[in-house]
Design an enzyme around this catalytic site. Sequence first.
Site, PDB file in Angstrom:
ATOM      1  N   ILE A  28     -44.128   9.850   1.005  1.00  0.00           N
ATOM      2  CA  ILE A  28     -44.752   9.400  -0.233  1.00  0.00           C
ATOM      3  C   ILE A  28     -45.616  10.605  -0.743  1.00  0.00           C
ATOM      4  O   ILE A  28     -46.281  11.442   0.129  1.00  0.00           O
ATOM      5  CB  ILE A  28     -46.091   8.389   0.366  1.00  0.00           C
ATOM      6  CG1 ILE A  28     -45.360   6.800   0.653  1.00  0.00           C
ATOM      7  CG2 ILE A  28     -46.187   8.047  -0.808  1.00  0.00           C
ATOM      8  CD1 ILE A  28     -46.574   5.865   1.044  1.00  0.00           C
ATOM      9  N   ASP A  99     -45.847  17.423  -0.160  1.00  0.00           N
ATOM     10  CA  ASP A  99     -46.022  16.489   1.234  1.00  0.00           C
ATOM     11  C   ASP A  99     -47.348  16.049   0.711  1.00  0.00           C
ATOM     12  O   ASP A  99     -47.634  15.056   0.892  1.00  0.00           O
ATOM     13  CB  ASP A  99     -45.626  16.835   1.628  1.00  0.00           C
ATOM     14  CG  ASP A  99     -45.844  16.089   2.601  1.00  0.00           C
ATOM     15  OD1 ASP A  99     -45.572  15.085   3.361  1.00  0.00           O
ATOM     16  OD2 ASP A  99     -45.245  16.973   4.201  1.00  0.00           O
ATOM     17  N   LYS A 185     -48.210  18.296  17.260  1.00  0.00           N
ATOM     18  CA  LYS A 185     -48.163  17.265  16.714  1.00  0.00           C
ATOM     19  C   LYS A 185     -48.759  17.181  15.239  1.00  0.00           C
ATOM     20  O   LYS A 185     -50.086  16.929  15.388  1.00  0.00           O
ATOM     21  CB  LYS A 185     -48.601  16.199  17.751  1.00  0.00           C
ATOM     22  CG  LYS A 185     -49.411  14.219  17.349  1.00  0.00           C
ATOM     23  CD  LYS A 185     -48.205  14.060  15.664  1.00  0.00           C
ATOM     24  CE  LYS A 185     -48.971  12.611  15.612  1.00  0.00           C
ATOM     25  NZ  LYS A 185     -49.648  12.580  14.099  1.00  0.00           N
ATOM     26  N   GLY A 238     -58.477  18.852  13.197  1.00  0.00           N
ATOM     27  CA  GLY A 238     -59.521  17.314  12.328  1.00  0.00           C
ATOM     28  C   GLY A 238     -60.499  16.231  11.553  1.00  0.00           C
ATOM     29  O   GLY A 238     -61.848  17.454  12.211  1.00  0.00           O
ATOM     30  N   THR A 240     -63.631  14.502  13.084  1.00  0.00           N
ATOM     31  CA  THR A 240     -64.878  13.983  13.948  1.00  0.00           C
ATOM     32  C   THR A 240     -65.054  13.390  14.878  1.00  0.00           C
ATOM     33  O   THR A 240     -64.702  12.722  16.069  1.00  0.00           O
ATOM     34  CB  THR A 240     -66.774  14.137  13.608  1.00  0.00           C
ATOM     35  OG1 THR A 240     -66.424  15.896  12.982  1.00  0.00           O
ATOM     36  CG2 THR A 240     -67.466  13.865  14.741  1.00  0.00           C
ATOM     37  N   THR A 242     -62.275  11.466  15.139  1.00  0.00           N
ATOM     38  CA  THR A 242     -61.076  11.428  15.957  1.00  0.00           C
ATOM     39  C   THR A 242     -60.816  12.441  17.265  1.00  0.00           C
ATOM     40  O   THR A 242     -60.464  12.337  18.175  1.00  0.00           O
ATOM     41  CB  THR A 242     -59.974  12.452  15.428  1.00  0.00           C
ATOM     42  OG1 THR A 242     -59.494  11.029  14.319  1.00  0.00           O
ATOM     43  CG2 THR A 242     -58.035  12.143  15.947  1.00  0.00           C
ATOM     44  N   GLY A 243     -61.587  14.144  16.942  1.00  0.00           N
ATOM     45  CA  GLY A 243     -61.991  14.922  17.995  1.00  0.00           C
ATOM     46  C   GLY A 243     -63.237  13.833  18.903  1.00  0.00           C
ATOM     47  O   GLY A 243     -62.736  14.422  19.938  1.00  0.00           O
ATOM     48  N   SER A 244     -63.343  13.296  18.692  1.00  0.00           N
ATOM     49  CA  SER A 244     -64.821  12.413  20.342  1.00  0.00           C
ATOM     50  C   SER A 244     -63.598  12.217  20.534  1.00  0.00           C
ATOM     51  O   SER A 244     -63.635  12.139  21.683  1.00  0.00           O
ATOM     52  CB  SER A 244     -65.336  11.889  19.823  1.00  0.00           C
ATOM     53  OG  SER A 244     -66.604  10.880  20.127  1.00  0.00           O
ATOM     54  N   LYS A 245     -62.358  10.824  20.373  1.00  0.00           N
ATOM     55  CA  LYS A 245     -61.404  10.267  21.146  1.00  0.00           C
ATOM     56  C   LYS A 245     -60.993  11.202  21.778  1.00  0.00           C
ATOM     57  O   LYS A 245     -60.622  11.256  22.878  1.00  0.00           O
ATOM     58  CB  LYS A 245     -60.953   9.661  20.117  1.00  0.00           C
ATOM     59  CG  LYS A 245     -61.289   8.405  19.260  1.00  0.00           C
ATOM     60  CD  LYS A 245     -60.591   7.588  18.672  1.00  0.00           C
ATOM     61  CE  LYS A 245     -61.599   6.114  17.456  1.00  0.00           C
ATOM     62  NZ  LYS A 245     -60.376   5.686  16.889  1.00  0.00           N
ATOM     63  N   GLU A 260     -61.757  21.753  16.055  1.00  0.00           N
ATOM     64  CA  GLU A 260     -62.048  22.323  14.880  1.00  0.00           C
ATOM     65  C   GLU A 260     -62.512  20.738  13.714  1.00  0.00           C
ATOM     66  O   GLU A 260     -61.557  20.056  13.568  1.00  0.00           O
ATOM     67  CB  GLU A 260     -61.192  23.356  14.608  1.00  0.00           C
ATOM     68  CG  GLU A 260     -61.937  24.171  13.072  1.00  0.00           C
ATOM     69  CD  GLU A 260     -61.501  23.669  11.269  1.00  0.00           C
ATOM     70  OE1 GLU A 260     -62.797  22.710  11.046  1.00  0.00           O
ATOM     71  OE2 GLU A 260     -60.907  23.669  11.555  1.00  0.00           O
ATOM     72  N   CYS A 294     -62.140  21.491   5.608  1.00  0.00           N
ATOM     73  CA  CYS A 294     -63.677  20.696   6.315  1.00  0.00           C
ATOM     74  C   CYS A 294     -64.762  21.654   6.129  1.00  0.00           C
ATOM     75  O   CYS A 294     -65.840  21.361   5.855  1.00  0.00           O
ATOM     76  CB  CYS A 294     -62.155  20.952   7.330  1.00  0.00           C
ATOM     77  SG  CYS A 294     -61.922  22.704   8.106  1.00  0.00           S
ATOM     78  N   GLU A 393     -69.249  13.442   5.398  1.00  0.00           N
ATOM     79  CA  GLU A 393     -68.142  14.347   4.744  1.00  0.00           C
ATOM     80  C   GLU A 393     -66.819  13.627   4.208  1.00  0.00           C
ATOM     81  O   GLU A 393     -66.141  12.252   4.179  1.00  0.00           O
ATOM     82  CB  GLU A 393     -67.234  14.784   5.906  1.00  0.00           C
ATOM     83  CG  GLU A 393     -66.327  15.896   5.615  1.00  0.00           C
ATOM     84  CD  GLU A 393     -65.171  16.210   6.229  1.00  0.00           C
ATOM     85  OE1 GLU A 393     -65.087  17.531   6.464  1.00  0.00           O
ATOM     86  OE2 GLU A 393     -64.954  15.543   7.691  1.00  0.00           O
TER      87      GLU A 393
END
Length: 503
Positions: A28, A99, A185, A238, A240, A242-245, A260, A294, A393
């Site tokens: 999109i 993009d 990815k 990315g 925080t 998602t980084g934790s996961k 990061e 970031c 953020e």
Amino acid sequence: MEARIPSRQLFIDGKWVEPIKNSRLPIINPATDKIIGDIPAATAEDVELAVNAARRAFARNKGADWAKAPGSLRAKYLRAIAAKITERKSELAKLEAIDCGKPLDEAAWDMDDVASCFEYFAGLAEALDAQQKAPLSLPMDTFKCHILKEPLGVVGLITPWNYPLLMATWKVAPALAAGCTAILKPSEWSSMTCLELADVCIEVGLPPGVLNILTGLGHEAGASLASHPHVDKIAFTGSTATGSKIMTAAAQLVKPVTLELGGKSPILVFEDVDLDKAAEWTAFGCFWTNGQICSATSRLLVHESIAAEFLDKLVKWTKNIKISDPLEEGCRLGPVVSKGQYEKVLKFISTARSEGATILSGGGRPQHLERGFFVEPTIVTDVTTSMQIWKEEVFGPVLCVKTFSSEDEAIELANDTQYGLAGAVISNDLERCERVSKALQAGIVWINCAQPTFCQAPWGGIKRSGFGRELGPWGFDNYLSVKQVTQYISDEQWGWYQPPSKL
């Protein structure tokens, strides 16, 4: 000025490969909210294929083809990739702009940085050869010791949508230079230029499986990559959350990670500054990359004695920013990346207003743009430290403002955050700049500027902004394992145990 939208597949083992489930995701254009193409959507089954391909490439010919090859051989491929990126700069910049929404001039600058980054790490790959078997001085002359640096293995690289190809390069270039093989990815929101990187790899003849590129959803392809038992390291840029996961998934296998993550960085403007210079750097620090960065210096701390005059200047600079379709000449602020991000940013602004803050400038959609995910550069004043806009953020073009009366108060406010990626100090007193730089709790500090980034200098944060460093020799070391080799060189018996009796 329209760009051709290539139709690509997944890139696995040096070939274009259809996703096993034949799924695709729409592309999109954030400037128009229109579907302009699609990308393949990898799932766990495709991750398995890519990991297997990377492991084969790492071990091929007992590592002699890549992992244990001279660094000079890997450098040739990295330099060839850099040359192709430069050759295709115009095309890649246009794809990037449509993009993810960043202005075309920014995207073109990014492509220069991509090529420079591949060149830089090619140089480190070559230098690695001379560093092997570096001797260590030991306190006992009966031993000698040397150091080997070896690639970690197969690495998973998960990258964001704000700098699609550049953030990918920050990971791909050092990983390949070190002799690792990789699975990249990229974010599902902006993957086109990363798929074009695959096409470049085909052009330069990169050995099959050395770099594999999987587009798709984070919870499908990304999660499978992070938890895969045959991936030796994960590097992630990315949020925080998602980084934790990812850290949790990696912990199950005691897998190293580099993270990061988010930021809520301060910019401190003291009373002795040139107001126009400071205003431009303040705007640039927060509104560059459409505010989606970031390290955005999104908390302005300004000395109370100049606050009114400085904010008046800042509003004028902000209102002069050209907001338009990213491909339009002179664009300096494009749309945020998606409808979801657009709604999130506007929600932050409305919450700030409801909590008692003042929207000094901006705060909504530009009147001249009826479609697309555009948000005006926004300045929020009358902010307290308990407000959401101060603590969280935004990842959009929103700057919150507080005043201070002393250097100590400015430092205390600057460090009043769970994040610690970056900070900036603007002052003509260089001794004060030095004091403040040491006092700021951040991995990066800028003096009399904001956001300059060089591939030679380390990049990364502390606290919830993550750990590890990218770029420079520090980023290279992320993908190397250090091995000590110690040899006993005396002809004498070691002599610790009583020798057995001789018959």
